[in-house]
Design an enzyme around this catalytic site. Structure first.
Site: not given
Length: 520
Positions: A346, A272, A344, A265, A260, A342, A283
């Site tokens: 996955r 957020k 994202e 993010d 990933k 949020d 991230d």
């Protein structure tokens, strides 16, 4: 720390502490076994044998302890005498902490690590974490001189001979991989967007003689990568899928590592808050770890096909950003109703693992990600959360974590109980759970696995490193050592074979599971 040259040597040579400050680290029982002749050249004339012995006698680790040997030029530090079954025998986390806090200053310094041979790899990776590369402090940019830290291992116990050049090369490459991963994670998005990350991938590829395969921007949508495209389409720098492939002759199986790489993010339109968004440059920790591990692993020689798949995107806010209620079709062909932008990671990983299965024909797929904040609640700050469709690989991940110092602990794997959390009335699934108090980290992993299919016959391993990827405000390079150890049996390197989790299966079991025999 940014301009530190870290070297591993069989012998660091002799030098007085005033000229080359020294830190000696080890468990107290190991320190007591050290022959004075092995270390006197680094301490005399200012530290005598009597002073050394007196210092050892004063150490009372709880869990660690230190004792100065000569002013601020020489010190000895003791690691915990015992560790629990869920910790690494190397005490790797304490090693990095002691190096950061106890290593004397100077431009030319020495660390003497006293340990058993089985703990060398984990200790070296841990030491490397204490020397991050990235810094934008103005004072650091004005310092032109390189600082040097030389690490010498004194091996005690059985097989106490010195490290050979090949073993030292392995330690150096592993340390470089850890520091590369940490550097990428430490960099802010204005210096590590998807363009910059691709440059890092190309640089590693050039060093290894590999040309990366890259799919970017609108081409992602055209080829059906609805997860990666949907997450990254609002950013100025377009999303990308990049693959580095090592395909040696004689390979008998194909392994894919899927990372990933969310370079920032914001949470997207499910944005957020001001206290939870800072730090989201981290991230991309999964992709960074895979890049560092791939570089080090291939340098040491790898017998099987190994693909590093990078799912790169910036989860940005803009007019074209994915909205809650949008429905995306992922590379698996399954449709996903977005109820939380949020969630994202996955989405991009689902595209990545399916690509690994369909296009790369991988037998073994491991995805690594800073996937859920709930991981820290599930397994804490030091242990990655592992979920897999194979019980033997679950045990192997735990063993590899202990031998590498990158600790890991299993999550619940129970799709028949948990996957209903993603039920959608209008699509195949939603992307976020209905009940956030029901095994959040497990459910997030199951979302990825569902796109492979819960009946997929290969081995799938999901590793969530959201908390271990950093310690305070610094990246740790977590994941590099874990991957190198977990897949060490497919390496040409003797040290990686030693720390691999192979060896606990009987001959009959290995015969029945011959396709996977070399790794677990």
């Amino acid at each position: 720390m940014a301009n530190v040259l870290l070297e591993f040597k069989a012998s660091a040579g002799d030098s007085e502490p005033q000229n080359r400050p020294v830190l000696i680290i080890g468990q107290q029982t190991n320190l007591q076994q050290v022959n004075w002749s092995h270390i006197k050249g680094k301490l005399q004339p200012v530290v005598s044998k009597e002073i050394w012995q007196a210092a050892l006698n004063t150490l009372n680790p709880n869990p660690t302890d230190t004792c100065p040997l000569y002013l601020n030029h020489a010190a000895v530090a003791a690691l915990p005498s015992r560790v629990s079954r869920h910790n690494s025998p190397s005490c790797a986390h304490f090693v990095a902490r002691l190096v950061r806090t106890c290593l004397p200053g100077g431009t030319n310094r020495c660390i003497v690590m006293v340990c058993e041979r089985s703990d060398v790899f984990a200790s070296a990776c841990s030491i490397s974490r204490a020397f991050p590369i990235f810094s934008r402090r103005s004072a650091a940019s004005r310092r032109a001189e390189k600082k040097q830290v030389t690490v010498e291992f004194v091996i005690v116990g059985q097989d106490s001979g010195p490290l050979d050049p090949k073993e030292l090369e392995c330690l150096s490459n592993a340390a470089d991989g850890v520091r590369l991963a940490a550097c990428i994670v430490d960099k802010p998005c204005n210096e590590m967007n998807t363009d910059h990350f691709l440059d890092e991938i190309k640089a590693v590829g050039a060093e290894l003689g590999i040309t990366p395969m890259i799919i970017r921007g609108e081409e992602l949508q055209q080829k059906g990568f609805g997860g990666i495209y949907g997450v990254g389409k609002a950013a100025v720098n377009p999303p990308a899928l990049a693959v580095l492939s090592h395909t040696p002759e004689g390979a008998t199986q194909t392994i894919a590592w899927v990372g990933k790489g969310i370079v920032y993010d914001t949470g997207g339109l499910s944005i957020k808050g001001k206290t939870t968004m800072p730090g989201m440059k981290r991230d991309c920790g999964g992709a960074a770890a895979i890049l560092g591990a791939f570089k080090a692993t291939i340098k040491q020689g790898f017998k099987d096909n190994l693909h590093a798949v990078f799912c790169l995107a910036e989860n940005a806010v803009g007019p074209s950003a994915t909205r809650p209620d949008d429905i995306h079709t992922l590379y698996s062909g399954k449709t996903v109703e977005i109820n939380n932008t949020d969630a994202e990671g996955r989405l991009v990983l689902s595209d990545g693992v399916v690509y690994a299965s369909k296009d790369l024909s991988a037998d073994i797929i491991l995805d690594m990600a800073t996937l859920t904040g709930a991981q820290g609640i599930s397994t804490g700050k030091y242990h990655a959360a592992v979920m897999t469709n194979n019980e033997q690989w679950e045990a192997a991940c735990v063993r590899a974590g202990r031998s590498s110092g990158d600790l890991a602990h299993p999550l619940v794997y129970c799709p028949e109980l948990h996957f209903s959390e993603f039920t959608s009335a209008v699509a195949d699934m939603k992307n976020s759970v209905a009940d956030r108090e029901n095994a959040q980290s497990s459910c997030a992993g199951l979302f990825i696995g569902s796109h492979l299919g819960f009946d997929w016959p290969g081995v799938w391993v999901h590793v969530d490193i959201a908390s271990p990827v950093h310690a305070g405000e610094r990246a740790t390079g977590f994941g590099v050592a874990l991957l190198m150890a977990l897949f060490g049996q497919a390496s040409d390197d003797s040290m990686l074979k030693q720390v691999s989790p192979l060896g606990l299966l009987s001959g009959d079991q290995m015969e029945r599971d011959c396709k996977r025999r070399r790794l677990v």
